[in-house]
Scaffold this motif. Structure first.
Motif, PDB file in Angstrom:
ATOM      1  N   GLY A  15       8.138 -13.715  26.170  1.00  0.00           N
ATOM      2  CA  GLY A  15       7.279 -12.676  25.603  1.00  0.00           C
ATOM      3  C   GLY A  15       7.975 -11.343  25.362  1.00  0.00           C
ATOM      4  O   GLY A  15       7.336 -10.316  25.141  1.00  0.00           O
ATOM      5  N   ARG A  16       9.304 -11.373  25.373  1.00  0.00           N
ATOM      6  CA  ARG A  16      10.092 -10.142  25.265  1.00  0.00           C
ATOM      7  C   ARG A  16       9.846  -9.413  23.934  1.00  0.00           C
ATOM      8  O   ARG A  16       9.688  -8.193  23.903  1.00  0.00           O
ATOM      9  CB  ARG A  16      11.562 -10.543  25.387  1.00  0.00           C
ATOM     10  N   THR A  17       9.826 -10.183  22.847  1.00  0.00           N
ATOM     11  CA  THR A  17       9.639  -9.554  21.537  1.00  0.00           C
ATOM     12  C   THR A  17       8.214  -9.028  21.381  1.00  0.00           C
ATOM     13  O   THR A  17       7.999  -7.925  20.880  1.00  0.00           O
ATOM     14  CB  THR A  17       9.985 -10.542  20.412  1.00  0.00           C
ATOM     15  N   ALA A  18       7.243  -9.819  21.837  1.00  0.00           N
ATOM     16  CA  ALA A  18       5.841  -9.388  21.762  1.00  0.00           C
ATOM     17  C   ALA A  18       5.654  -8.072  22.512  1.00  0.00           C
ATOM     18  O   ALA A  18       4.969  -7.162  22.044  1.00  0.00           O
ATOM     19  CB  ALA A  18       4.934 -10.468  22.344  1.00  0.00           C
ATOM     20  N   LYS A  19       6.316  -7.958  23.654  1.00  0.00           N
ATOM     21  CA  LYS A  19       6.219  -6.741  24.461  1.00  0.00           C
ATOM     22  C   LYS A  19       6.801  -5.548  23.689  1.00  0.00           C
ATOM     23  O   LYS A  19       6.231  -4.458  23.689  1.00  0.00           O
ATOM     24  CB  LYS A  19       6.970  -6.952  25.779  1.00  0.00           C
ATOM     25  N   ALA A  20       7.926  -5.799  23.030  1.00  0.00           N
ATOM     26  CA  ALA A  20       8.569  -4.729  22.261  1.00  0.00           C
ATOM     27  C   ALA A  20       7.677  -4.302  21.095  1.00  0.00           C
ATOM     28  O   ALA A  20       7.559  -3.104  20.792  1.00  0.00           O
ATOM     29  CB  ALA A  20       9.927  -5.188  21.755  1.00  0.00           C
ATOM     30  N   ILE A  21       7.048  -5.276  20.436  1.00  0.00           N
ATOM     31  CA  ILE A  21       6.138  -4.957  19.329  1.00  0.00           C
ATOM     32  C   ILE A  21       4.995  -4.084  19.839  1.00  0.00           C
ATOM     33  O   ILE A  21       4.656  -3.056  19.246  1.00  0.00           O
ATOM     34  CB  ILE A  21       5.578  -6.251  18.692  1.00  0.00           C
ATOM     35  N   ARG A  22       4.420  -4.466  20.972  1.00  0.00           N
ATOM     36  CA  ARG A  22       3.295  -3.702  21.540  1.00  0.00           C
ATOM     37  C   ARG A  22       3.708  -2.274  21.889  1.00  0.00           C
ATOM     38  O   ARG A  22       2.982  -1.318  21.625  1.00  0.00           O
ATOM     39  CB  ARG A  22       2.775  -4.399  22.801  1.00  0.00           C
ATOM     40  N   THR A  23       4.888  -2.136  22.476  1.00  0.00           N
ATOM     41  CA  THR A  23       5.374  -0.803  22.854  1.00  0.00           C
ATOM     42  C   THR A  23       5.554   0.072  21.613  1.00  0.00           C
ATOM     43  O   THR A  23       5.169   1.244  21.607  1.00  0.00           O
ATOM     44  CB  THR A  23       6.718  -0.921  23.603  1.00  0.00           C
ATOM     45  N   MET A  24       6.107  -0.520  20.556  1.00  0.00           N
ATOM     46  CA  MET A  24       6.352   0.246  19.327  1.00  0.00           C
ATOM     47  C   MET A  24       5.039   0.634  18.663  1.00  0.00           C
ATOM     48  O   MET A  24       4.905   1.757  18.150  1.00  0.00           O
ATOM     49  CB  MET A  24       7.198  -0.630  18.385  1.00  0.00           C
ATOM     50  N   VAL A  25       4.076  -0.266  18.650  1.00  0.00           N
ATOM     51  CA  VAL A  25       2.774   0.027  18.042  1.00  0.00           C
ATOM     52  C   VAL A  25       2.053   1.104  18.857  1.00  0.00           C
ATOM     53  O   VAL A  25       1.393   1.985  18.311  1.00  0.00           O
ATOM     54  CB  VAL A  25       1.921  -1.257  17.916  1.00  0.00           C
ATOM     55  N   LYS A  26       2.237   1.053  20.167  1.00  0.00           N
ATOM     56  CA  LYS A  26       1.634   2.070  21.029  1.00  0.00           C
ATOM     57  C   LYS A  26       2.203   3.439  20.685  1.00  0.00           C
ATOM     58  O   LYS A  26       1.488   4.436  20.632  1.00  0.00           O
ATOM     59  CB  LYS A  26       1.894   1.722  22.503  1.00  0.00           C
ATOM     60  N   ALA A  27       3.508   3.485  20.441  1.00  0.00           N
ATOM     61  CA  ALA A  27       4.151   4.746  20.055  1.00  0.00           C
ATOM     62  C   ALA A  27       3.578   5.249  18.734  1.00  0.00           C
ATOM     63  O   ALA A  27       3.307   6.440  18.576  1.00  0.00           O
ATOM     64  CB  ALA A  27       5.660   4.557  19.942  1.00  0.00           C
ATOM     65  N   ALA A  28       3.379   4.323  17.788  1.00  0.00           N
ATOM     66  CA  ALA A  28       2.801   4.702  16.496  1.00  0.00           C
ATOM     67  C   ALA A  28       1.375   5.225  16.681  1.00  0.00           C
ATOM     68  O   ALA A  28       0.959   6.186  16.036  1.00  0.00           O
ATOM     69  CB  ALA A  28       2.811   3.502  15.546  1.00  0.00           C
ATOM     70  N   ALA A  29       0.647   4.604  17.584  1.00  0.00           N
ATOM     71  CA  ALA A  29      -0.737   5.030  17.855  1.00  0.00           C
ATOM     72  C   ALA A  29      -0.743   6.436  18.433  1.00  0.00           C
ATOM     73  O   ALA A  29      -1.559   7.278  18.047  1.00  0.00           O
ATOM     74  CB  ALA A  29      -1.411   4.047  18.811  1.00  0.00           C
ATOM     75  N   THR A  30       0.194   6.709  19.331  1.00  0.00           N
ATOM     76  CA  THR A  30       0.326   8.047  19.909  1.00  0.00           C
ATOM     77  C   THR A  30       0.565   9.068  18.802  1.00  0.00           C
ATOM     78  O   THR A  30      -0.013  10.144  18.779  1.00  0.00           O
ATOM     79  CB  THR A  30       1.517   8.094  20.891  1.00  0.00           C
ATOM     80  N   ARG A  31       1.418   8.686  17.883  1.00  0.00           N
ATOM     81  CA  ARG A  31       1.794   9.547  16.772  1.00  0.00           C
ATOM     82  C   ARG A  31       0.584   9.940  15.941  1.00  0.00           C
ATOM     83  O   ARG A  31       0.466  11.058  15.493  1.00  0.00           O
ATOM     84  CB  ARG A  31       2.819   8.804  15.910  1.00  0.00           C
ATOM     85  N   GLU A  32      -0.305   9.008  15.683  1.00  0.00           N
ATOM     86  CA  GLU A  32      -1.465   9.324  14.843  1.00  0.00           C
ATOM     87  C   GLU A  32      -2.704   9.644  15.682  1.00  0.00           C
ATOM     88  O   GLU A  32      -3.798   9.796  15.146  1.00  0.00           O
ATOM     89  CB  GLU A  32      -1.748   8.193  13.839  1.00  0.00           C
TER      90      GLU A  32
END
Lengths: 187, 86
Positions: free
Chosen positions: B59-76
């Motif tokens: 699940g390493r890649t899925a975790k990375a995707i979630r972390t990146m999307v979370k960062a994008a969510a923070t941004r907006e």
């Protein structure tokens, strides 16, 4: 070992009548060929990052440095800690995504390292300091000392540091992402 | 522009972009924003052959995707979680 698995997968996936992808570590490669492969990896990484920065509406200049065995893409002038995150978690995620994107296109293991405003370089310096402390402790006590979990690149740097020091040796234990270097007395 | 309107635009785009970069069938990448209890859930669908590519080892890649999307969510200024749907 994970890396070997990935290499085997990539070789098998490299159909389409083309020669199977050669890994960067292949001894038959010339320095120029190796450089070209790293250039290619860095380009894919930079394309991916540029698109991502655009979508996130984040400024940033990409500085690419191709070294002997890896390419480093440093995102500079970001003016935001967003890409680093708490204790570097977002940067770690970014590294993983770039690794996957590069591997999908080249079908071989990625050698691109991503940094943001030199964060990982500074972090590596801190890890080296702690490793030196551990070395001193091992020499004094004669007992092994476990370092904190690190990624493969960071572990290699620690092993290199230990190897340059007399009287101590190192090994790795545990599984990713909790794999760590152990410094012990050299017997 | 209301908060609801703003939520999910950047995150959806970022998730779609990342997923397309990782898979062999980018044309089959679909992201749908679903509201669940006031929180946005981004449902990611990919070609069946690409499931492993977006999940990764342990699940390493899925975790990375979630972390990146979370960062994008923070941004907006929104909150979004990612669900990978089979």
């Amino acid at each position: 070992m994970t890396n070997t698995d990935a290499a085997t997968d990539a070789t098998q996936a490299g159909g389409d009548g083309l020669a199977p992808p050669v890994e960067l570590e292949d001894p038959s490669l010339t320095p120029q060929q190796r450089m070209d492969m790293l250039d290619q990896e860095a380009d894919i990484a930079a394309d991916f990052l540029e698109g991502l920065l655009d979508l996130l509406d984040i400024a940033g200049d990409l500085a690419i440095e191709v070294q002997e065995d890896q390419a480093v893409v440093n995102i500079e002038e970001v003016g935001s800690g967003l890409l680093i995150g708490r204790r570097g978690v977002t940067l770690e995620a970014l590294q993983e995504l770039v690794r996957c994107a590069v591997q999908r296109q080249t079908e071989r293991r990625s050698h691109v390292r991503i940094d943001v405003e030199g964060y990982r370089t500074r972090h590596l310096d801190k890890l080296r300091d702690r490793c030196r402390d551990a070395i001193a402790e091992v020499r004094e006590s004669g007992e092994p000392v476990r370092l904190e979990p690190m990624d493969a690149f960071e572990r290699k740097m620690m092993h290199d540091l230990v190897a340059k020091t007399g009287g101590v040796a190192s090994s790795s234990e545990g599984h990713e992402p909790k794999r760590r270097v152990v410094v012990h007395p050299d017997v | 522009m209301g908060a609801e309107e703003a939520s999910g635009v950047m995150t959806t785009e970022v998730l779609t972009y990342i997923a397309k970069a990782l898979v062999d069938h980018p044309e089959d990448v679909a992201v749908e924003a679903v509201e669940d209890d006031g929180e946005t859930v981004l449902e990611l669908r990919v070609h069946p052959d690409d499931m492993g590519k977006v999940i990764g080892k342990r699940g390493r890649t899925a975790k990375a995707i979630r972390t990146m999307v979370k960062a994008a969510a923070t941004r907006e200024g929104s909150a979004a979680t990612v669900e990978i749907v089979e």
